[in-house]
Write an enzyme that holds these catalytic residues in place. Structure first.
Site, PDB file in Angstrom:
ATOM      1  N   LYS A 197      59.104  68.239  74.840  1.00 52.15           N
ATOM      2  CA  LYS A 197      59.721  69.206  75.772  1.00 52.15           C
ATOM      3  C   LYS A 197      58.786  69.501  76.954  1.00 52.15           C
ATOM      4  O   LYS A 197      59.219  69.508  78.099  1.00 52.15           O
ATOM      5  CB  LYS A 197      60.042  70.538  75.070  1.00 52.15           C
ATOM      6  CG  LYS A 197      61.055  70.433  73.953  1.00 52.15           C
ATOM      7  CD  LYS A 197      61.447  71.810  73.422  1.00 52.15           C
ATOM      8  CE  LYS A 197      60.304  72.607  72.817  1.00 52.15           C
ATOM      9  NZ  LYS A 197      59.762  72.065  71.567  1.00 52.15           N
TER      10      LYS A 197
ATOM     11  N   ARG B  27      64.757  80.315  71.119  1.00 51.16           N
ATOM     12  CA  ARG B  27      64.359  79.514  69.965  1.00 51.16           C
ATOM     13  C   ARG B  27      65.062  79.992  68.703  1.00 51.16           C
ATOM     14  O   ARG B  27      64.729  79.547  67.599  1.00 51.16           O
ATOM     15  CB  ARG B  27      62.847  79.662  69.782  1.00 51.16           C
ATOM     16  CG  ARG B  27      62.092  78.366  69.670  1.00 51.16           C
ATOM     17  CD  ARG B  27      60.614  78.687  69.762  1.00 51.16           C
ATOM     18  NE  ARG B  27      59.812  77.671  69.192  1.00 51.16           N
ATOM     19  CZ  ARG B  27      58.958  76.906  69.901  1.00 51.16           C
ATOM     20  NH1 ARG B  27      58.841  77.043  71.192  1.00 51.16           N
ATOM     21  NH2 ARG B  27      58.226  76.023  69.297  1.00 51.16           N
TER      22      ARG B  27
ATOM     23  N   ARG C 262      47.350  65.425  69.690  1.00 51.77           N
ATOM     24  CA  ARG C 262      47.594  66.034  70.999  1.00 51.77           C
ATOM     25  C   ARG C 262      46.347  66.771  71.504  1.00 51.77           C
ATOM     26  O   ARG C 262      45.705  67.509  70.768  1.00 51.77           O
ATOM     27  CB  ARG C 262      48.768  67.015  70.899  1.00 51.77           C
ATOM     28  CG  ARG C 262      49.010  67.787  72.184  1.00 51.77           C
ATOM     29  CD  ARG C 262      50.409  68.318  72.287  1.00 51.77           C
ATOM     30  NE  ARG C 262      50.733  69.312  71.268  1.00 51.77           N
ATOM     31  CZ  ARG C 262      51.938  69.864  71.149  1.00 51.77           C
ATOM     32  NH1 ARG C 262      52.913  69.509  71.957  1.00 51.77           N
ATOM     33  NH2 ARG C 262      52.155  70.751  70.211  1.00 51.77           N
TER      34      ARG C 262
ATOM     35  N   ARG D 263      44.948  72.650  70.593  1.00 53.11           N
ATOM     36  CA  ARG D 263      45.523  73.966  70.271  1.00 53.11           C
ATOM     37  C   ARG D 263      45.212  74.348  68.834  1.00 53.11           C
ATOM     38  O   ARG D 263      45.233  73.500  67.952  1.00 53.11           O
ATOM     39  CB  ARG D 263      47.051  73.916  70.467  1.00 53.11           C
ATOM     40  CG  ARG D 263      47.460  74.054  71.901  1.00 53.11           C
ATOM     41  CD  ARG D 263      48.921  73.767  72.126  1.00 53.11           C
ATOM     42  NE  ARG D 263      49.817  74.278  71.096  1.00 53.11           N
ATOM     43  CZ  ARG D 263      51.128  74.112  71.118  1.00 53.11           C
ATOM     44  NH1 ARG D 263      51.709  73.459  72.110  1.00 53.11           N
ATOM     45  NH2 ARG D 263      51.882  74.595  70.161  1.00 53.11           N
TER      46      ARG D 263
ATOM     47  N   ARG E 212      55.457  75.169  61.283  1.00 53.87           N
ATOM     48  CA  ARG E 212      56.260  75.177  62.520  1.00 53.87           C
ATOM     49  C   ARG E 212      57.543  74.365  62.338  1.00 53.87           C
ATOM     50  O   ARG E 212      58.594  74.730  62.861  1.00 53.87           O
ATOM     51  CB  ARG E 212      55.431  74.647  63.698  1.00 53.87           C
ATOM     52  CG  ARG E 212      54.429  75.691  64.201  1.00 53.87           C
ATOM     53  CD  ARG E 212      53.256  75.090  64.931  1.00 53.87           C
ATOM     54  NE  ARG E 212      53.602  74.386  66.139  1.00 53.87           N
ATOM     55  CZ  ARG E 212      52.822  73.464  66.715  1.00 53.87           C
ATOM     56  NH1 ARG E 212      51.650  73.162  66.195  1.00 53.87           N
ATOM     57  NH2 ARG E 212      53.216  72.882  67.809  1.00 53.87           N
TER      58      ARG E 212
HETATM   59  P1  ADP Z   1      55.774  73.682  70.069  1.00 56.49           P
HETATM   60  O1  ADP Z   1      57.126  73.566  70.701  1.00 56.49           O
HETATM   61  O2  ADP Z   1      55.046  72.380  70.034  1.00 56.49           O
HETATM   62  O3  ADP Z   1      55.798  74.376  68.737  1.00 56.49           O
HETATM   63  P2  ADP Z   1      55.003  75.866  71.854  1.00 56.49           P
HETATM   64  O4  ADP Z   1      53.787  75.881  72.712  1.00 56.49           O
HETATM   65  O5  ADP Z   1      56.324  75.872  72.517  1.00 56.49           O
HETATM   66  O6  ADP Z   1      54.832  74.581  70.957  1.00 56.49           O
HETATM   67  O7  ADP Z   1      54.967  77.106  70.838  1.00 56.49           O
HETATM   68  C1  ADP Z   1      53.820  77.430  70.097  1.00 56.49           C
HETATM   69  C2  ADP Z   1      54.074  78.676  69.251  1.00 56.49           C
HETATM   70  O8  ADP Z   1      54.386  79.791  70.104  1.00 56.49           O
HETATM   71  C3  ADP Z   1      55.258  78.604  68.283  1.00 56.49           C
HETATM   72  O9  ADP Z   1      54.896  78.010  67.052  1.00 56.49           O
HETATM   73  C4  ADP Z   1      55.608  80.098  68.131  1.00 56.49           C
HETATM   74  O10 ADP Z   1      54.715  80.751  67.257  1.00 56.49           O
HETATM   75  C5  ADP Z   1      55.362  80.650  69.508  1.00 56.49           C
HETATM   76  N1  ADP Z   1      56.596  80.622  70.320  1.00 56.49           N
HETATM   77  C6  ADP Z   1      56.878  79.768  71.343  1.00 56.49           C
HETATM   78  N2  ADP Z   1      58.105  80.014  71.842  1.00 56.49           N
HETATM   79  C7  ADP Z   1      58.614  81.066  71.125  1.00 56.49           C
HETATM   80  C8  ADP Z   1      59.833  81.798  71.141  1.00 56.49           C
HETATM   81  N3  ADP Z   1      60.837  81.534  71.989  1.00 56.49           N
HETATM   82  N4  ADP Z   1      59.989  82.804  70.254  1.00 56.49           N
HETATM   83  C9  ADP Z   1      59.037  83.122  69.398  1.00 56.49           C
HETATM   84  N5  ADP Z   1      57.864  82.468  69.313  1.00 56.49           N
HETATM   85  C10 ADP Z   1      57.639  81.449  70.151  1.00 56.49           C
END
Ligand code: ADP
Length: 219
Positions: free
Chosen positions: A16, A91, A133, A166, A177
């Site tokens: 994404k 999400r 990554r 990360r 996750r």
């Molecule tokens: P990925 O899509 O690879 O999991 P992100 O950087 O998008 O990585 O998200 C990392 C973390 O941030 C998620 O595991 C979650 O804990 C938090 N997060 C991201 N977007 C949301 C969201 N819309 N609602 C709640 N938590 C979120």
């Protein structure tokens, strides 16, 4: 009225971030990257960042109201007046409904201009992508030590910044996750499909192939 709203769905490491970054430049629409915004809160040691970190390190979703407050501010900002690309929000169905209500309340709802793009990937390759990554601390460019390594170890090709891993990109947190994705985010695809907004893109190939497929679907 929002002129263009793109929402990207897909499991962790489905690409994404890579795709939305590119699309944002080509379409000249802001890329609203939820994970990046949350990590910036953590870095700045804000109250929100402290709360978010606890959930992120556990592979869980950060409370919906906290995330929504950060994202909705961006959606209503001047730079998003012609539209925006949402990466990582909503999400969950709960978050989708918060978004809907905020747009309605502000008189900005225009579902004709919404498209939800779901990236489909072979689950077996995702963990491999996550542990390999690396990201640039400075410009956020994403590398993969196996398939897209930097030219100089630990240094970003684009800006010379330092690369880092990360804290949630390890096997244990990544597994959580995926569980969170299956439980909370996967049902959101059905929610948007029923409303007629969903398109799917095969995201197993090279980033450039995936990108071409996205372009063909959004025309
Ligand atoms: P990925 O899509 O690879 O999991 P992100 O950087 O998008 O990585 O998200 C990392 C973390 O941030 C998620 O595991 C979650 O804990 C938090 N997060 C991201 N977007 C949301 C969201 N819309 N609602 C709640 N938590 C979120």
């Amino acid at each position: 009225m929002i002129k263009s709203e793109m929402i990207f769905l897909g499991p962790p490491a489905s690409g994404k971030g890579t795709q939305t970054e590119k699309l944002s430049k080509e379409l000249n629409l802001p890329h609203i990257d939820t994970g990046k915004l949350l990590r910036a809160e953590i870095e700045a040691k804000t109250k929100e960042g402290k709360i978010a970190k606890k959930f992120m390190d556990q592979g869980q979703l950060v409370p919906a109201q906290l995330v929504a407050q950060i994202i909705i501010k961006k959606i209503f900002s001047q730079e998003a007046q012609n539209g925006y690309i949402l990466d990582g929000f909503p999400r969950s169905i709960e978050q989708a409904e918060i978004l809907e209500k905020a747009l309605m309340d502000a008189g900005k709802a225009n579902s004709n201009k919404r498209i939800v793009i779901k990236l489909l990937v072979d689950r077996n390759s995702l963990l491999e992508r996550i542990v390999n990554r690396r990201m640039c601390k400075n410009c956020n460019k994403i590398y993969n030590l196996k398939t897209f390594p930097p030219k100089i170890n630990g240094i970003c090709d684009a800006c010379g910044g330092k690369l880092y891993q990360r804290t949630d990109d390890n096997e244990e947190t990544a597994t959580k996750r995926f569980d969170t994705y299956n439980k909370e985010t996967a049902p959101l695809a059905d929610y948007y499909r029923e409303k007629g907004f969903l398109v799917t893109v095969n995201a197993d190939g090279e980033p450039s192939e995936v990108y071409q497929e996205i372009l063909s679907k959004i025309k």
